[in-house]
Design a protein around this motif. Structure first.
Motif, PDB file in Angstrom:
ATOM      1  N   THR A  99       0.913  -1.592   0.063  1.00  0.00           N
ATOM      2  CA  THR A  99      -0.171   0.626  -0.122  1.00  0.00           C
ATOM      3  C   THR A  99       1.051   1.196  -0.010  1.00  0.00           C
ATOM      4  N   ARG A 100       0.665   2.014  -0.761  1.00  0.00           N
ATOM      5  CA  ARG A 100       0.844   3.808  -0.650  1.00  0.00           C
ATOM      6  C   ARG A 100      -0.813   5.050  -0.102  1.00  0.00           C
ATOM      7  N   ARG A 101       0.107   4.470   0.851  1.00  0.00           N
ATOM      8  CA  ARG A 101      -1.016   6.766   0.801  1.00  0.00           C
ATOM      9  C   ARG A 101      -0.487   8.054   0.559  1.00  0.00           C
ATOM     10  N   GLU A 103      -0.236  11.901   0.190  1.00  0.00           N
ATOM     11  CA  GLU A 103      -0.996  13.206   0.620  1.00  0.00           C
ATOM     12  C   GLU A 103      -1.477  13.910  -0.188  1.00  0.00           C
ATOM     13  N   PHE A 132      -9.971   6.562  -0.769  1.00  0.00           N
ATOM     14  CA  PHE A 132      -9.494   8.189  -0.952  1.00  0.00           C
ATOM     15  C   PHE A 132     -10.459   9.342  -0.094  1.00  0.00           C
ATOM     16  N   TYR A 136      -6.001  12.722   1.236  1.00  0.00           N
ATOM     17  CA  TYR A 136      -5.382  11.102   0.998  1.00  0.00           C
ATOM     18  C   TYR A 136      -5.842  11.084   0.073  1.00  0.00           C
ATOM     19  N   CYS A 137      -4.729   9.688  -0.959  1.00  0.00           N
ATOM     20  CA  CYS A 137      -5.263   8.319  -1.448  1.00  0.00           C
ATOM     21  C   CYS A 137      -4.826   7.050  -1.203  1.00  0.00           C
ATOM     22  N   ALA A 138      -5.187   6.349  -0.784  1.00  0.00           N
ATOM     23  CA  ALA A 138      -4.425   4.709  -0.335  1.00  0.00           C
ATOM     24  C   ALA A 138      -4.684   4.051  -1.578  1.00  0.00           C
ATOM     25  N   THR A 140      -3.708   0.351  -2.724  1.00  0.00           N
ATOM     26  CA  THR A 140      -3.320  -1.094  -2.475  1.00  0.00           C
ATOM     27  C   THR A 140      -2.869  -1.656  -3.682  1.00  0.00           C
TER      28      THR A 140
END
Ligand SMILES: C[C@H](O)[C@H](O)[C@H]1CNC2=NC(N)=NC(=O)C2=N1
Length: 165
Positions: A99-101, A103, A132, A136-138, A140
């Motif tokens: 996962t990358r979050r 910002e 999201f 933010y938008c995460a 995975t």
């Protein structure tokens, strides 16, 4: 593009995006955007869908392959080694997902990033899970058919990072 619904147009600005004059309005699909800002009036570069280059050391040069149900996932050591080729991505505790979050400022950019990740996944035939909201938008990636991580997940993560570079 063959049979592709409008929502999958190239990652050009959505209706949320300010035009060059700053007025809010649908962005132009012919505008080149180096996310998150407009850079010029050149048509956006389509993401290269090149075939895997055996000499290519980097994941972003590769293309996902369909994953049959029951494919064995990578073990934790292999997943760790492949994760080292990415930056900003975290592995889940049991090494089943990455996962990358991201910002971002506000909500519109979160929507755009979610749309970009969705567009990439659909192009690669390997789909992300996306969360999201404001700021933010995460994203995975995991391979559902394998119940864990495969090369496809790392390829998509690298390709997403390349689109945002
Ligand atoms: C047939 C097709 O390749 C599969 O159904 C794909 C679709 N997208 C997918 N996406 C993800 N994340 N995992 C999968 O196992 C998967 N399988």
């Amino acid at each position: 593009m063959r049979g592709r619904p409008a929502m999958w147009t190239a990652p050009a600005p959505s209706a949320w995006t300010r035009s060059a004059t700053g007025a809010r309005g649908a962005g132009s699909a012919t505008t080149c955007w180096r996310w998150p800002r407009r850079c010029c009036d050149r048509p956006p570069r389509e993401m290269p869908m090149t075939d895997p280059d055996p000499a290519a050391p980097d994941l972003a040069s590769r293309t996902c392959t369909p994953c049959a149900a029951g494919t064995a996932p990578h073990d934790a050591a292999t997943a760790d080694r492949m994760l080292a080729g990415l930056s900003g991505w975290r592995m889940s505790d049991e090494a089943r997902a990455i996962t990358r979050r991201f910002e971002v400022k506000g909500f519109a950019k979160a929507v755009e990033l979610a749309n970009l990740a969705a567009w990439l996944g659909n192009r690669q035939g390997h789909h992300p899970d996306i969360a999201f909201g404001w700021g933010y938008c995460a994203v995975t990636f995991t391979t559902h058919a394998a119940g864990g991580l495969t090369d496809n997940d790392f390829i998509c993560a690298a390709r997403l990072d390349a689109l945002l570079a």
